[in-house]
Design a protein around this motif. Structure first.
Motif, PDB file in Angstrom:
ATOM      1  N   VAL A 113    -104.491 -92.100 -53.778  1.00 61.10           N
ATOM      2  CA  VAL A 113    -104.258 -90.725 -54.206  1.00 61.10           C
ATOM      3  C   VAL A 113    -105.543 -89.922 -54.090  1.00 61.10           C
ATOM      4  N   ILE A 114    -105.469 -88.756 -53.455  1.00 62.33           N
ATOM      5  CA  ILE A 114    -106.612 -87.860 -53.366  1.00 62.33           C
ATOM      6  C   ILE A 114    -106.189 -86.462 -53.797  1.00 62.33           C
ATOM      7  N   SER A 115    -107.159 -85.621 -54.054  1.00 61.30           N
ATOM      8  CA  SER A 115    -106.877 -84.246 -54.443  1.00 61.30           C
ATOM      9  C   SER A 115    -106.406 -83.434 -53.243  1.00 61.30           C
ATOM     10  N   GLY A 116    -105.362 -82.637 -53.457  1.00 60.60           N
ATOM     11  CA  GLY A 116    -104.868 -81.777 -52.385  1.00 60.60           C
ATOM     12  C   GLY A 116    -105.849 -80.702 -51.972  1.00 60.60           C
ATOM     13  N   THR A 117    -106.849 -80.417 -52.825  1.00 62.96           N
ATOM     14  CA  THR A 117    -107.840 -79.403 -52.478  1.00 62.96           C
ATOM     15  C   THR A 117    -108.741 -79.852 -51.333  1.00 62.96           C
ATOM     16  N   LEU A 118    -108.669 -81.126 -50.961  1.00 60.59           N
ATOM     17  CA  LEU A 118    -109.467 -81.638 -49.856  1.00 60.59           C
ATOM     18  C   LEU A 118    -108.772 -81.455 -48.513  1.00 60.59           C
ATOM     19  N   VAL A 119    -107.473 -81.117 -48.549  1.00 61.68           N
ATOM     20  CA  VAL A 119    -106.653 -81.046 -47.341  1.00 61.68           C
ATOM     21  C   VAL A 119    -106.438 -79.591 -46.950  1.00 61.68           C
ATOM     22  N   LYS A 120    -106.808 -79.267 -45.716  1.00 59.39           N
ATOM     23  CA  LYS A 120    -106.637 -77.901 -45.220  1.00 59.39           C
ATOM     24  C   LYS A 120    -105.214 -77.663 -44.729  1.00 59.39           C
ATOM     25  N   SER A 121    -104.646 -78.646 -44.036  1.00 57.35           N
ATOM     26  CA  SER A 121    -103.293 -78.497 -43.520  1.00 57.35           C
ATOM     27  C   SER A 121    -102.752 -79.863 -43.138  1.00 57.35           C
ATOM     28  N   PHE A 122    -101.443 -79.933 -42.963  1.00 56.48           N
ATOM     29  CA  PHE A 122    -100.818 -81.151 -42.446  1.00 56.48           C
ATOM     30  C   PHE A 122     -99.499 -80.778 -41.788  1.00 56.48           C
ATOM     31  N   SER A 123     -99.017 -81.664 -40.957  1.00 57.11           N
ATOM     32  CA  SER A 123     -97.742 -81.437 -40.282  1.00 57.11           C
ATOM     33  C   SER A 123     -97.023 -82.768 -40.119  1.00 57.11           C
ATOM     34  N   PHE A 124     -95.694 -82.722 -40.093  1.00 54.33           N
ATOM     35  CA  PHE A 124     -94.903 -83.917 -39.854  1.00 54.33           C
ATOM     36  C   PHE A 124     -93.537 -83.522 -39.318  1.00 54.33           C
ATOM     37  N   GLN A 125     -92.871 -84.482 -38.692  1.00 56.14           N
ATOM     38  CA  GLN A 125     -91.520 -84.269 -38.202  1.00 56.14           C
ATOM     39  C   GLN A 125     -90.565 -85.015 -39.119  1.00 56.14           C
ATOM     40  N   LYS A 126     -89.736 -84.293 -39.832  1.00 57.79           N
ATOM     41  CA  LYS A 126     -88.784 -84.888 -40.752  1.00 57.79           C
ATOM     42  C   LYS A 126     -87.649 -85.531 -39.975  1.00 57.79           C
ATOM     43  N   ASN A 127     -87.511 -86.867 -40.109  1.00 58.53           N
ATOM     44  CA  ASN A 127     -86.455 -87.612 -39.415  1.00 58.53           C
ATOM     45  C   ASN A 127     -86.470 -87.348 -37.910  1.00 58.53           C
TER      46      ASN A 127
END
Length: 254
Positions: A113-127
């Motif tokens: 578990v990490i803090s979300g404040t460290l993440v600028k963006s993310f992407s994924f393909q749902k199913n």
């Protein structure tokens, strides 16, 4: 490099869990021997006695694990094995915990578990569905009306004027009154989807009515009015709304 990054994430995840102050990055650091971290669940409700209370709902943005590409805020940090530059991770399973703004990483050594404040963006393909879902930190924008907390916007329409979706989470406490046998003994986690738009770096709430739309798109109002009329669009239809924003952004590029 991956092994160094995994080790780094394990070390940092412990410190972030304890004080939420350290920065974080890349993959193989999640497997360092001898370092353990407890799993995080969406039903951790500190301050509530849940022994006789059922929890309805979840603090997760999505309870499923999704294979993602994660981009961190750039920063170089020292670790026992050297320096690591925060960059990005690919093909990593994640889940977003809205309450507290944490990110879970599903690793061979368990959940980190990490803090979300460290993440600028993310992407994924749902199913494996196209197009991919793209998310950006709310910290990338200025919120002068204090409507959003540190979290993530889903980018519904990208471009100069972005249509963004924010998931607001609230906790409804049990309201059971034993003397009258009324109310609920359950604790409810409620998630509400809210639309926002950016005006430069500022974000503001957006309502799906023509008044808000034409105020936002005042510089192209005649074109937008004609586009809506010619296509018989209603703003309550999400697909129509996306097309209108896409069209407006295309006009803004001309």
């Amino acid at each position: 490099m991956k092994k160094l990054i995994y080790a780094f994430l394990v070390i940092i995840s412990i410190e972030v869990s304890a004080q939420n102050t350290m920065m974080q990055n890349t993959k193989d650091a999640l497997n360092q021997d001898g370092i353990k971290i407890g799993s995080h669940t969406s039903t951790m409700l500190y301050g509530f006695d849940t022994r006789t209370t059922e929890v309805q709902g979840s603090y997760y943005l999505d309870t499923d694990w999704n294979m993602a590409t994660v981009r961190f805020y750039p920063k170089t940090i020292s670790t026992p094995k050297g320096t690591v530059k925060l960059d990005s991770l690919t093909d990593i399973q994640i889940r977003i915990i809205l309450q507290g703004n944490d990110v879970e990483f599903n690793t061979p050594d368990g959940i980190k578990v990490i803090s979300g404040t460290l993440v600028k963006s993310f992407s994924f393909q749902k199913n494996n569905q196209n197009p991919p879902k793209n998310y950006i930190s709310t910290l990338e924008f200025v919120d002068n009306f204090d409507k959003v907390k540190p979290s993530f916007f889903e980018v519904i329409v990208d471009g100069k004027t972005k249509l963004l979706e924010y998931t607001k989470v609230t906790t409804q406490k049990p309201d059971y009154v034993e003397a009258f046998n009324v109310g609920s003994k359950d604790l409810k986690i409620v998630k509400e989807k809210q639309l926002f738009v950016n005006k430069g770096k500022e974000v503001v709430r957006f309502s799906t009515n023509k008044k808000d739309l034409f105020e936002l798109m005042a510089d192209k109002k005649p074109e937008i009015e004609k586009y809506i009329k010619d296509n018989d669009f209603t703003l309550k239809d999400r697909a129509n709304l996306l097309k209108i924003f896409g069209y407006y952004n295309s006009l803004s590029m001309m």
